[in-house]
Scaffold this motif. Sequence first.
Motif, PDB file in Angstrom:
ATOM      1  N   ILE A 543      23.756  -4.736  15.898  1.00  0.00           N
ATOM      2  CA  ILE A 543      24.175  -5.044  17.265  1.00  0.00           C
ATOM      3  C   ILE A 543      23.508  -6.354  17.656  1.00  0.00           C
ATOM      4  O   ILE A 543      22.276  -6.460  17.642  1.00  0.00           O
ATOM      5  N   THR A 544      24.300  -7.341  17.981  1.00  0.00           N
ATOM      6  CA  THR A 544      23.739  -8.673  18.222  1.00  0.00           C
ATOM      7  C   THR A 544      24.552  -9.423  19.273  1.00  0.00           C
ATOM      8  O   THR A 544      25.718  -9.111  19.528  1.00  0.00           O
ATOM      9  N   GLY A 545      23.914 -10.381  19.881  1.00  0.00           N
ATOM     10  CA  GLY A 545      24.613 -11.243  20.829  1.00  0.00           C
ATOM     11  C   GLY A 545      25.255 -12.436  20.154  1.00  0.00           C
ATOM     12  O   GLY A 545      25.887 -13.263  20.809  1.00  0.00           O
ATOM     13  N   ASP A 546      25.124 -12.538  18.833  1.00  0.00           N
ATOM     14  CA  ASP A 546      25.659 -13.683  18.099  1.00  0.00           C
ATOM     15  C   ASP A 546      27.185 -13.666  18.018  1.00  0.00           C
ATOM     16  O   ASP A 546      27.847 -12.656  18.284  1.00  0.00           O
ATOM     17  N   HIS A 547      27.717 -14.805  17.580  1.00  0.00           N
ATOM     18  CA  HIS A 547      29.149 -14.962  17.364  1.00  0.00           C
ATOM     19  C   HIS A 547      29.634 -13.962  16.319  1.00  0.00           C
ATOM     20  O   HIS A 547      28.894 -13.554  15.435  1.00  0.00           O
ATOM     21  N   LYS A 548      30.889 -13.572  16.449  1.00  0.00           N
ATOM     22  CA  LYS A 548      31.468 -12.568  15.554  1.00  0.00           C
ATOM     23  C   LYS A 548      31.336 -12.969  14.089  1.00  0.00           C
ATOM     24  O   LYS A 548      30.928 -12.165  13.240  1.00  0.00           O
ATOM     25  N   ASN A 549      31.654 -14.208  13.790  1.00  0.00           N
ATOM     26  CA  ASN A 549      31.608 -14.663  12.398  1.00  0.00           C
ATOM     27  C   ASN A 549      30.173 -14.735  11.870  1.00  0.00           C
ATOM     28  O   ASN A 549      29.900 -14.413  10.712  1.00  0.00           O
ATOM     29  N   THR A 550      29.254 -15.157  12.745  1.00  0.00           N
ATOM     30  CA  THR A 550      27.854 -15.217  12.345  1.00  0.00           C
ATOM     31  C   THR A 550      27.334 -13.827  12.013  1.00  0.00           C
ATOM     32  O   THR A 550      26.676 -13.613  10.993  1.00  0.00           O
ATOM     33  N   LYS A 556      27.597  -8.931   5.927  1.00  0.00           N
ATOM     34  CA  LYS A 556      28.176  -8.897   4.582  1.00  0.00           C
ATOM     35  C   LYS A 556      27.104  -9.179   3.544  1.00  0.00           C
ATOM     36  O   LYS A 556      27.038  -8.521   2.493  1.00  0.00           O
ATOM     37  N   ASP A 557      26.221 -10.137   3.837  1.00  0.00           N
ATOM     38  CA  ASP A 557      25.142 -10.475   2.909  1.00  0.00           C
ATOM     39  C   ASP A 557      24.195  -9.291   2.702  1.00  0.00           C
ATOM     40  O   ASP A 557      23.695  -9.061   1.602  1.00  0.00           O
ATOM     41  N   LEU A 558      23.998  -8.513   3.768  1.00  0.00           N
ATOM     42  CA  LEU A 558      23.094  -7.357   3.700  1.00  0.00           C
ATOM     43  C   LEU A 558      23.809  -6.072   3.277  1.00  0.00           C
ATOM     44  O   LEU A 558      23.194  -5.008   3.243  1.00  0.00           O
ATOM     45  N   GLU A 559      25.108  -6.173   2.967  1.00  0.00           N
ATOM     46  CA  GLU A 559      25.913  -5.022   2.515  1.00  0.00           C
ATOM     47  C   GLU A 559      26.037  -3.960   3.596  1.00  0.00           C
ATOM     48  O   GLU A 559      26.147  -2.763   3.323  1.00  0.00           O
ATOM     49  N   VAL A 560      26.042  -4.410   4.846  1.00  0.00           N
ATOM     50  CA  VAL A 560      26.256  -3.495   5.968  1.00  0.00           C
ATOM     51  C   VAL A 560      27.747  -3.366   6.256  1.00  0.00           C
ATOM     52  O   VAL A 560      28.240  -2.273   6.563  1.00  0.00           O
ATOM     53  N   ALA A 561      28.466  -4.470   6.168  1.00  0.00           N
ATOM     54  CA  ALA A 561      29.907  -4.475   6.430  1.00  0.00           C
ATOM     55  C   ALA A 561      30.635  -5.150   5.276  1.00  0.00           C
ATOM     56  O   ALA A 561      30.092  -6.039   4.618  1.00  0.00           O
ATOM     57  N   GLU A 562      31.852  -4.708   5.038  1.00  0.00           N
ATOM     58  CA  GLU A 562      32.667  -5.270   3.958  1.00  0.00           C
ATOM     59  C   GLU A 562      33.813  -6.119   4.483  1.00  0.00           C
ATOM     60  O   GLU A 562      34.268  -7.033   3.810  1.00  0.00           O
ATOM     61  N   SER A 563      34.291  -5.804   5.694  1.00  0.00           N
ATOM     62  CA  SER A 563      35.461  -6.482   6.237  1.00  0.00           C
ATOM     63  C   SER A 563      35.207  -6.888   7.680  1.00  0.00           C
ATOM     64  O   SER A 563      34.453  -6.224   8.401  1.00  0.00           O
ATOM     65  N   ILE A 564      35.848  -7.986   8.093  1.00  0.00           N
ATOM     66  CA  ILE A 564      35.735  -8.456   9.473  1.00  0.00           C
ATOM     67  C   ILE A 564      36.296  -7.424  10.445  1.00  0.00           C
ATOM     68  O   ILE A 564      35.962  -7.406  11.641  1.00  0.00           O
ATOM     69  N   ASP A 565      37.141  -6.503   9.940  1.00  0.00           N
ATOM     70  CA  ASP A 565      37.711  -5.446  10.787  1.00  0.00           C
ATOM     71  C   ASP A 565      36.652  -4.452  11.247  1.00  0.00           C
ATOM     72  O   ASP A 565      36.884  -3.670  12.173  1.00  0.00           O
ATOM     73  N   VAL A 590      29.380  -3.436  12.870  1.00  0.00           N
ATOM     74  CA  VAL A 590      28.758  -4.591  13.536  1.00  0.00           C
ATOM     75  C   VAL A 590      29.348  -4.715  14.942  1.00  0.00           C
ATOM     76  O   VAL A 590      30.561  -4.618  15.128  1.00  0.00           O
ATOM     77  N   PHE A 591      28.464  -4.919  15.926  1.00  0.00           N
ATOM     78  CA  PHE A 591      28.889  -5.201  17.287  1.00  0.00           C
ATOM     79  C   PHE A 591      28.313  -6.560  17.669  1.00  0.00           C
ATOM     80  O   PHE A 591      27.093  -6.744  17.693  1.00  0.00           O
ATOM     81  N   ALA A 592      29.213  -7.527  17.928  1.00  0.00           N
ATOM     82  CA  ALA A 592      28.784  -8.898  18.205  1.00  0.00           C
ATOM     83  C   ALA A 592      29.095  -9.271  19.652  1.00  0.00           C
ATOM     84  O   ALA A 592      29.915  -8.628  20.311  1.00  0.00           O
ATOM     85  N   ARG A 593      28.416 -10.321  20.098  1.00  0.00           N
ATOM     86  CA  ARG A 593      28.617 -10.836  21.450  1.00  0.00           C
ATOM     87  C   ARG A 593      28.489  -9.734  22.507  1.00  0.00           C
ATOM     88  O   ARG A 593      29.274  -9.645  23.449  1.00  0.00           O
ATOM     89  N   VAL A 594      27.487  -8.864  22.316  1.00  0.00           N
ATOM     90  CA  VAL A 594      27.338  -7.746  23.243  1.00  0.00           C
ATOM     91  C   VAL A 594      26.308  -8.071  24.320  1.00  0.00           C
ATOM     92  O   VAL A 594      25.394  -8.853  24.111  1.00  0.00           O
TER      93      VAL A 594
END
Length: 888
Positions: A543-550, A556-565, A590-594
């Motif tokens: 959960i982060t305030g960062d941009h969706k792509n960031t 993805k690098d940490l193997e938490v998520a596989e797809s942007i979906d 992942v929850f971004a821009r929260v």
Amino acid sequence: MDKEIKHWFTKSVPETLTLLSVEADTGLSEEEARKRKEHFGANVLEGKKKKSLLKIVFSQLNDWLIYVLFAAVIITAFMGEYIDSVIITLVIFLNAAIGTYQEVKAGKAIDALLKMSSPKAVVKRDGQTKEIDSAELVPGDLVILDAGRIIPADLRLLETVNLQIEESSLTGESLPVHKKAESVFENTKMPLAEIENMAFMSTIVTAGRGLGIVVGTGMTTEVGKIADLLDTDSNIKTPLEKKLSELGKSLGKIAVGICIVIFGVSWLQGRDLAEMFLISVSLAVASIPEGLAAIVAVVLSIGVTAMSRKNAIIRKLPAVETLGSVNIICSDKTGTLTMNKMTVTQIFTSDGLMVLEEAENMTISESAKLLSEGMILCSDATLENEEATGDPTEIALLVLGDKIGLDRKNLGQKYTRIDENPFDSNRKMMSVLVKSENGCSVFTKGALGSLRTMATQIFDKGEIRAITEEDLHNFSEAAIKMSDNALRTLVLAYKPAAENLAPEEMEKDLILVGLVGMIDPAREEVKPSIRLAAKAGIKTIIITGDHKNTAFAIAKDLEVAESIDQVLTGPELEEISEDEFIEKVNNYRVFARVSPQHKVQIVQALQANGNIVSMTGDGVNDGPSLHIADIGVAMGITGTDVAKNAADMILTDDNFSTIVVAIEQGRNIFQNIKKSVIFLLTCNLGEVLAMFLPLAFGWPAPLIATQLLWINLLTDSLPAIALGMDGDDPDVMQEKPRDAHENFFSHGAGTHVVIGGILIGLITIFAFWYGFYELGYTPFMKSIPEEVVKNARTLAFLVLVCAQLFYSLGLRNSKKPFYQIKIFGNHYLNGAILLGLILQLMLLFVPVLRSAFKLHMPDSKGWLMALLLGLVPLVTLEIYKMIFVKRK
């Protein structure tokens, strides 16, 4: 300097500094601070007076069962059984001594934890800014305030910039109070809520910044007058302790009922009522697991202290139990999953993209210099001699200035900040109004999405021109590319301004300067920890305030998520209904821009799906989400005092891996407590059966009162405590999280108690019978020589003790047989068993003790019987585990 000076709000700023003999530029010297601490004492509140050692001892004796034992002492003394009286008295006081030791040890562990989690204060001493423990503050210290800080002492404010403080803990007013350092009051009876030139201990900075001078510490503060409000009850019982206490009471009632039945049957059988009274009372004492709560408290305190050494401070003991049930870790990205050392790697201006390399190899454009200068001026961080304080992003901007050759010290002298519009999560911007010889300027830094609507011009190669759609498109493309590479972006704009410009006018008609891209690399140990958590059935959510792509790039690098979906943004969350979000929340990783309120929604949605959620946070606004999460985890380094006080656990290293370590430790602590409880209940059941059945058959009592009390004191308690201190199970993280609502006796634990108790009881009865048989008697006979009864009781006594001591070895692991673990790997348990056997042998080989406990020296067959029968429950348990393992 006068300790008795009151009504500091009636003093002006210069008058306050003079009275306290402090220079506003440098603060106190370390030597002067030391002297003042000796004079005024530590800045701490006095809590409830701790119980004296004598009171703790008497509290251990304040129990109805102890009263009954004292009655037994008096009765035996009147009967002339002085040895029994002495032994029962020794048992009473030895039991009180063990209980006292446990309470003192648990108290010391909690005191140590409270000391470790004490709040910090940022002060100016010897002209340098540093962070110290709030307990070290003295009158005259200059304290720097910013959003999220708890006020560490009573302060007379010297400087305020949009400073707002929430004072509800003192005044009951829910709205923050706007503070003004320049105010001076004449009325000495001002209500606290109206004193706007002071800040009071324990209140919270909600916005802005300020500088204050300490005028009251410890019990001389306003909150010191109502110190009981802040007193921490160190004897809070956890849900587990409450359950075990209730279990102990229930079992106690059953045991007392059985003892009453035994006494009644004995009366009908015409037995010696005085003797049976003693036996019944002793059996009640032996069969009631009154040591459960004490053992759990000790195991918890030892485990929590061990966790603190692994950088996880537990603030609330129930968290230890909840840790074993956590199946979702919601983690912030910055500093927790990453190094928290932001580094600017790219700059984009109207001159184009610049990838930063070594400073001497770069040509720095005018736009890049202005960009860096503005970022430095629009920062609250400090960086001196490689020691930094403040937000990691702002520290990275200071490092950028050093890297491109700016003189930050000269820049600070050239410009003076006269006003600001602080950053908040809704605007996603921060603005400062600064003054120099050339006039005033506004510098604004923030997210491109927020700033692009405020910019009407652009700084292009040293000139200012109207901004175009192409300019905005170029900046957007640059930001997207940076975000795709997991870079965090930050934009700077500025404009010339008037000195009296209102804060709401600062962020209008700005001149866009440039964009920086910075990265905070993932910690090396995080990826293995996420994998370990996944094996343990624990899902990691970022959960982060960062941009969706960031956010996705890091995930993805940490193997938490596989797809942007699998990424959902805050704005997208607001567009779906609450019911739909609850239904779909498990699909996202992942929850971004929260914003902070989104975090609350996310936690509640996950909990609505039956998940046990751990949530990390560090800011003021993270308080609500930390509070409602099953385990709130605050950052110890970057976390605000508000976050730390709302959390159940504090990470002293801000590291995600520490959360996983804490969960593993929590699981092991719970397992160890379970081992202790199962052992105690098994032994108690065995003792009750060993006494009840023979008496019901009309046999003599298998054990006398003093023997029962001996077993309860040594062979029950010592191994139980040792099992609670067992080492960590290496396979504990290969199991699924424990169901928070599962019964304590689930997963075969109840079966272990029943089968183990019955087995121990039956072999004890068999040994008692054999003691008669080998001498040519049976327990059914009416006239039996005293030596024969002593022989039988000795065998029963030996077998019961050996069976309990040996059985404890099998409980070190409920699933693995001895050949898969180091069966003698618990040195505490080995010591407890060895001590128990040595003490048992002392009773037999020391004539005085043998006579006192009415024992008979066994022959070779008796010793062999005790050894072989004593191993039966352990061997049976190990065979059961081997069959279980083979089936698995």
